[in-house]
Design an enzyme around this catalytic site. Structure first.
Site, PDB file in Angstrom:
ATOM      1  N   SER A  63     -37.475  30.055 -62.994  1.00 29.60           N
ATOM      2  CA  SER A  63     -37.566  29.633 -64.387  1.00 29.60           C
ATOM      3  C   SER A  63     -36.324  28.854 -64.806  1.00 29.60           C
ATOM      4  CB  SER A  63     -37.802  30.860 -65.272  1.00 29.60           C
ATOM      5  OG  SER A  63     -38.211  30.489 -66.560  1.00 29.60           O
ATOM      6  N   ASP A 187     -44.710  30.174 -65.032  1.00 28.36           N
ATOM      7  CA  ASP A 187     -43.336  30.651 -64.880  1.00 28.36           C
ATOM      8  C   ASP A 187     -43.143  31.653 -63.748  1.00 28.36           C
ATOM      9  OD1 ASP A 187     -40.919  32.452 -65.668  1.00 28.36           O
ATOM     10  OD2 ASP A 187     -40.749  30.702 -66.972  1.00 28.36           O
TER      11      ASP A 187
END
Length: 306
Positions: A63, A187
């Protein structure tokens, strides 16, 4: 676009990231976890590491850790910190996450899945990186994303940098899923928030963990409705990291760098739900730099963290 298919955390790591010219496994790795705006702490940690002459031979990220990690993998020198600080100035209200409330509502209505376009982040990444492909970075780099179709983690080891980092950073509800070939990714924090195990699998024996501060504060039972989801998510993200740390081989040393953040900033308050707190970026960078510099200065006396 990406031929890597090692999607299960228990599968054997591929031959990457070592090259044919240097087949040795990387001895030292930087592991950068996820955490949204709190990822500014990692910039301060990187500043402390690079000023101390500690350079990575492998960078793995999740991320926002993929965003910070790919910049240092492109230029593993103190100069990358200035580049990161400039990049972070483009992540706030005037950049990637800009737009009025009505504009975000309009994007949500049109898309049905997210409130921000991924194009500003793609443009920002492209403007701050000297190469277009992962295999052309100065230091071997990998980042993780969650495959929707296979409900599994997927490691990007080659191919376009922007696609890989966007996939790893596609926070559900905020940014759209990223399509790569015939798959859609979101993500990487959903499947591997602090990927220590990946660095170990790739051969690293000295690992520096750049987390965002959340794991430094103890959890307590929720007392308010909005705390229920927050505590549940923290249990999920911390469980795997704790397991990975417990399973470390005896020859591996892991240093978990401190963020210097107050507990109230990262756990148990509504602050954790505010993804656009970029106004505190400079303070977070400096705080983490000071805390990590002190930690690194004491390594000769204290040894490693297990």
């Amino acid at each position: 676009m990406n031929d890597s298919r090692d999607t299960d955390a228990h599968q054997t790591a591929p031959d990457h990231p070592t090259s044919e010219a240097d087949p040795r496994p990387p001895a030292r790795a930087f592991v950068l976890g996820g955490g949204g705006a709190l990822g500014a702490h990692q910039v301060g940690m990187l500043k402390a590491l690079l000023e101390a002459g500690i350079r990575p031979e492998l960078v793995v990220g999740t991320s926002v850790g993929a965003i910070n990690g790919v910049v240092v993998a492109a230029d593993p020198a103190p100069s990358s910190v200035a580049r990161l600080a400039d990049l972070w100035s483009g992540l706030g209200d005037a950049g990637v996450f800009s737009g009025s409330l009505l504009g975000r509502i309009g994007t949500a209505v049109r898309s049905g899945t997210h409130i921000h376009s991924a194009e500003p982040l793609r443009t920002l990444l492209t403007s701050h990186l000297p190469v277009d492909r992962i295999e052309d970075l100065s230091v071997p780099f990998q980042c993780v994303a969650a495959s929707i179709e296979r409900a599994a983690e997927h490691w990007f080891t080659e191919g376009p940098v922007a696609d890989a980092v966007l996939a790893s950073s596609a926070v559900p509800g905020l940014l759209p899923p990223v399509r790569v070939d015939e798959e859609h990714f979101v993500d990487g924090g959903l499947v591997n928030s602090i990927p220590v195990s990946r660095a170990v699998a790739l051969g690293a024996r000295e690992i520096y963990v750049l987390q965002v501060g959340r794991i430094e504060s103890p959890l307590s039972p929720p007392r308010l409705p909005w705390q229920v989801a927050m505590v549940s998510f923290e249990i999920a993200r911390r469980h795997r990291f704790a397991r990975d740390m417990a399973d470390l081989p005896p020859e591996v040393t892991v240093h978990v760098l401190p963020s210097g953040a107050p507990a109230a900033e990262v756990n148990g308050t509504l602050q954790q739900l505010r993804y656009k707190t970029f106004g505190q970026t400079a303070e977070r960078i400096e705080r983490a730099y000071e805390a990590s510099a002190r930690y690194l200065a004491g390594l000769g006396q204290d040894g490693g963290t297990r």
